[in-house]
Write a protein that holds these residues in place. Structure first.
Motif, PDB file in Angstrom:
ATOM      1  N   ILE A  23       0.872  -1.096   0.049  1.00 46.78           N
ATOM      2  CA  ILE A  23       0.155   0.039  -0.144  1.00 46.78           C
ATOM      3  C   ILE A  23       0.967   1.201  -0.068  1.00 46.78           C
ATOM      4  N   LEU A  24       2.054   1.141   0.813  1.00 41.51           N
ATOM      5  CA  LEU A  24       3.021   2.497   0.782  1.00 41.51           C
ATOM      6  C   LEU A  24       3.426   2.626  -0.453  1.00 41.51           C
ATOM      7  N   GLY A  29       3.983   5.830  -5.290  1.00 45.84           N
ATOM      8  CA  GLY A  29       4.086   5.882  -6.908  1.00 45.84           C
ATOM      9  C   GLY A  29       3.099   6.994  -7.314  1.00 45.84           C
ATOM     10  N   SER A  30       1.854   6.696  -6.840  1.00 45.97           N
ATOM     11  CA  SER A  30       0.739   7.729  -6.996  1.00 45.97           C
ATOM     12  C   SER A  30       1.322   9.183  -7.076  1.00 45.97           C
ATOM     13  N   GLY A  33       3.814  10.141  -9.496  1.00 42.11           N
ATOM     14  CA  GLY A  33       3.235  10.380 -10.717  1.00 42.11           C
ATOM     15  C   GLY A  33       2.397  11.502 -10.763  1.00 42.11           C
ATOM     16  N   TRP A  34       1.595  12.046  -9.825  1.00 37.61           N
ATOM     17  CA  TRP A  34       0.668  13.257  -9.696  1.00 37.61           C
ATOM     18  C   TRP A  34       1.852  14.402  -9.794  1.00 37.61           C
ATOM     19  N   SER A  35       2.801  14.382  -8.843  1.00 35.15           N
ATOM     20  CA  SER A  35       3.586  15.438  -9.089  1.00 35.15           C
ATOM     21  C   SER A  35       4.310  15.678 -10.090  1.00 35.15           C
ATOM     22  N   PHE A  36       4.917  14.599 -10.799  1.00 33.41           N
ATOM     23  CA  PHE A  36       5.638  14.823 -12.190  1.00 33.41           C
ATOM     24  C   PHE A  36       4.528  15.180 -13.223  1.00 33.41           C
TER      25      PHE A  36
END
Length: 146
Positions: A23-24, A29-30, A33-36
């Protein structure tokens, strides 16, 4: 009677730790991905904002949209590209020229120099505030300042 595997408390806690780690990793990773994605969008917008060609194109589109709105309300000269400006200091303008008396900050001024016509348009209320002729003084004897 079927006998299944009996899990020990140590095996159960290992499964919980493993699920927690999965879960961590997924959440991290999410987040990455959102920041990128946001970084890429901001970089793209900055490139647009710093490009003079794109700024001109965007200003032209904005001006064309404004002219289309005003054209619904009154007849405009056809064979001329107008000069478009925004009223930023209504008080100073209205003191200088009574034409701007009913204008508000944020209103748009559309000037057709060849047709000698000026229009003040209120985009908030979608109304023509004022329209009138442009008087141009030609001072041929005046020399430009150095």
């Amino acid at each position: 009677m079927a006998i299944g595997k009996i899990s020990t408390p140590e095996q159960s806690s290992n499964k919980g730790v493993l699920i927690g780690l999965v879960i961590l990793v997924v959440l991290s990773g999410s987040g990455f991905g959102w920041s990128f994605y946001k970084y890429y969008q901001t970089k793209k917008q900055l490139a647009i904002a710093s490009s003079p060609e794109i700024q001109k194109e965007m200003a032209k589109k904005e001006s064309d949209a404004l002219i289309a709105k005003v054209k619904r309300l009154m007849v405009l000269p056809e064979n001329e590209e107008p000069v478009v400006a925004t009223v930023t200091d209504k008080d100073a303008l209205s003191k200088e020229q009574p034409f701007y008396q009913d204008a508000h900050n944020g209103d748009r001024v559309i000037a057709y120099m060849a047709a000698r016509k000026a229009i003040i348009y209120d985009p908030v209320n979608d109304k023509i505030v004022n329209a009138g002729p442009i008087y141009v003084q030609n001072n041929a004897s005046t020399t430009p300042a150095k």
